[in-house]
Structures are given as C-alpha cells and as structure tokens.
Design an enzyme around this catalytic site. Structure first.
Site, mmCIF file in Angstrom:
data_model
loop_
_atom_site.group_PDB
_atom_site.id
_atom_site.type_symbol
_atom_site.label_atom_id
_atom_site.label_comp_id
_atom_site.label_asym_id
_atom_site.label_seq_id
_atom_site.Cartn_x
_atom_site.Cartn_y
_atom_site.Cartn_z
ATOM 1 N N ASP A 209 23.670 28.063 58.827
ATOM 2 C CA ASP A 209 24.760 27.086 58.740
ATOM 3 C C ASP A 209 25.877 27.737 57.913
ATOM 4 O OD1 ASP A 209 26.325 24.805 58.455
ATOM 5 O OD2 ASP A 209 24.706 23.503 57.849
ATOM 6 N N THR B 110 21.737 30.546 52.494
ATOM 7 C CA THR B 110 20.283 30.731 52.387
ATOM 8 C C THR B 110 19.885 32.136 52.843
ATOM 9 O OG1 THR B 110 19.934 28.384 52.813
ATOM 10 C CG2 THR B 110 18.035 29.836 53.131
HETATM 11 C C1 PRP Z 1 18.039 24.673 56.565
HETATM 12 C C2 PRP Z 1 17.608 25.864 57.399
HETATM 13 C C3 PRP Z 1 18.037 27.032 56.567
HETATM 14 C C4 PRP Z 1 19.224 26.500 55.785
HETATM 15 C C5 PRP Z 1 20.478 27.044 56.361
HETATM 16 O O1 PRP Z 1 17.039 24.383 55.675
HETATM 17 O O2 PRP Z 1 16.238 25.845 57.647
HETATM 18 O O3 PRP Z 1 17.007 27.468 55.712
HETATM 19 O O4 PRP Z 1 19.216 25.075 55.894
HETATM 20 O O5 PRP Z 1 21.604 26.524 55.701
HETATM 21 P P1 PRP Z 1 22.714 27.442 55.074
HETATM 22 O O6 PRP Z 1 23.053 28.515 56.078
HETATM 23 O O7 PRP Z 1 23.869 26.490 54.857
HETATM 24 O O8 PRP Z 1 22.207 28.008 53.795
HETATM 25 P P2 PRP Z 1 16.926 22.978 54.930
HETATM 26 O O9 PRP Z 1 17.511 23.103 53.557
HETATM 27 O O10 PRP Z 1 17.499 21.918 55.798
HETATM 28 O O11 PRP Z 1 15.382 22.802 54.746
HETATM 29 P P3 PRP Z 1 14.233 22.665 55.849
HETATM 30 O O12 PRP Z 1 14.164 23.983 56.605
HETATM 31 O O13 PRP Z 1 13.016 22.395 55.052
HETATM 32 O O14 PRP Z 1 14.605 21.529 56.771
#
Ligand code: PRP
Length: 206
Positions: free
Chosen positions: A132, A136
C-alpha cells in the site's frame, strides 16, 4: 445512518510481553456486505502460477529459498504460491504491526514476531499480500538485510501504486490495483472477508 459494530482486536507487545484485547468501533458492519469482484479466483490462480514459474526459474541455480510470509494477510497467497514452486523452499512467517486509524496506516512499523530460523547466507523472498504505502515492505527489507542473508527479494500479490509513500522494489508482482479498499484472498477489513476466494472491493466509508 451508520450502523456501529464492535470488533475486538488483539494487541501483542514484544517490548513488555503484554497481550490485550482492545475494542474499537468501525462504521458499518462490512461482514454483511458482499464485495464487488475486482480479481476473480481463476485470474488469481493463473497469475500465482505465472509468478511461481518465474520465481522457480530465477532461483533454479540458487539452491533453497526461504519464503517469509508477512502475517496475517499473506497466509493464503503464500500457501498457494509455495505449492506451485518447483525449487527447494522452506516456509517462515513474520508479523509486523502498523499503526493507523483502523483503515489507514501511519507509516510506523513495529516487529511483532520474528522468523524462527537463521537467514544468514540464505536467499530470502518476502511474500506480501498487498503493498500500500510501502512502509511495511521497506522496513522488512532493511530489517532482514541486516541479518546477513545471501539475498532479499520481494513478492506481492497486489500493489496500490497510487498510494506509494516510499520507493520500494517489488520483484514479483501479481497485480497493480486502484486505490480501493480490497478484501479477500487473505486481505481483510477489520478481520472480515479474509477467506473469500476472490479479491473484492468494499466501501467501508459509505
Ligand atoms: C497490510 C499488508 C501489509 C501492509 C501493507 O497488513 O498485509 O503487511 O498492510 O501496508 P503498507 O504498504 O502501507 O505498509 P495489515 O497491517 O493490514 O495487517 P494484516 O496483514 O494482519 O491484515
């Protein structure tokens, strides 16, 4: 009128070894909403097969690859991708937490659970469901590279290019998607819809 639905989410804190249940409020009970299909099951399967073939070819001479799934969202993608590979592989999981207001991350990332085995000298492939903002994945690449692997590459099923806040390479990408809230095939909204077989769009702010 918005219907309010209370959801409980667990918070795990590695620093202080606390576990807690924290209620929060979301607008609309999205578990009752049928997501609009964005990528259907057949297209996902075909693309996962293509990614697996490309990865198998690229790593053919490299020996074993350590697939690191990022919990929770990658669990279905990793399961399907890993079973389509034709190269030696082992499975690890890692968990991170990003802070935000429920549906939007703030950019701050924290390690919640590390991999179990050593990655020193290993070829590592990070497997994500979605990129996104990119925070992360950027954090994970830096963190894992600091542990002395032979290489670190990245694989993500979907990416929202419009939402990118940092530059991060995705070596193996399934689909670029628009900036809509997507669920299914591991992706959730407030823990709902993860097990849908397709990737669909919901509108939690309506
Ligand atoms: C989501 C996805 C990635 C992260 C990406 O995890 O799985 O790890 O967000 O977002 P970014 O590019 O803005 O950093 P989430 O925090 O929703 O947790 P989950 O996988 O447990 O649903």
């Amino acid at each position: 009128m918005a219907a309010y639905h209370t959801v409980f989410t667990s918070g795990i804190h590695t620093e202080d070894h606390l576990c807690s249940l924290q209620p929060y409020q979301i607008e609309n009970d999205v578990s009752q909403e049928t997501p609009e299909v964005l990528i259907d099951e057949a297209d996902i399967e075909a693309r996962v097969q293509e990614l697996a073939a490309q990865i198998s070819s690229d790593y053919e001479q490299g020996g074993e690859v350590v697939l690191i799934g990022v919990l929770k969202g990658s669990f279905i993608f990793l399961a399907d991708l890993s079973r389509k590979l034709s190269i030696p592989r082992v499975i690890e999981f890692i968990a991170v937490s990003s802070y935000g207001s429920g549906s939007r991350s703030s950019g701050a990332v924290r390690l919640v659970m590390d991999v179990r085995g050593s990655i020193v000298g290993k070829h590592v492939l990070i497997v994500e469901d979605i990129v996104d903002t990119g925070h992360t994945l950027k954090y994970l690449i830096g963190m894992l590279e600091s542990h002395g692997p032979a290489s670190v590459k990245t694989c993500a099923l979907v990416r929202k290019a419009e939402r990118a806040e940092v530059d991060v390479d995705v070596d193996y990408l399934g689909f670029d998607i628009p900036d809509k809230w997507v669920v299914g095939y591991g992706l959730d909204y407030a823990e709902q819809h993860r097990t849908l077989p397709y990737i669909g769009i919901i509108s939690p702010d309506d």
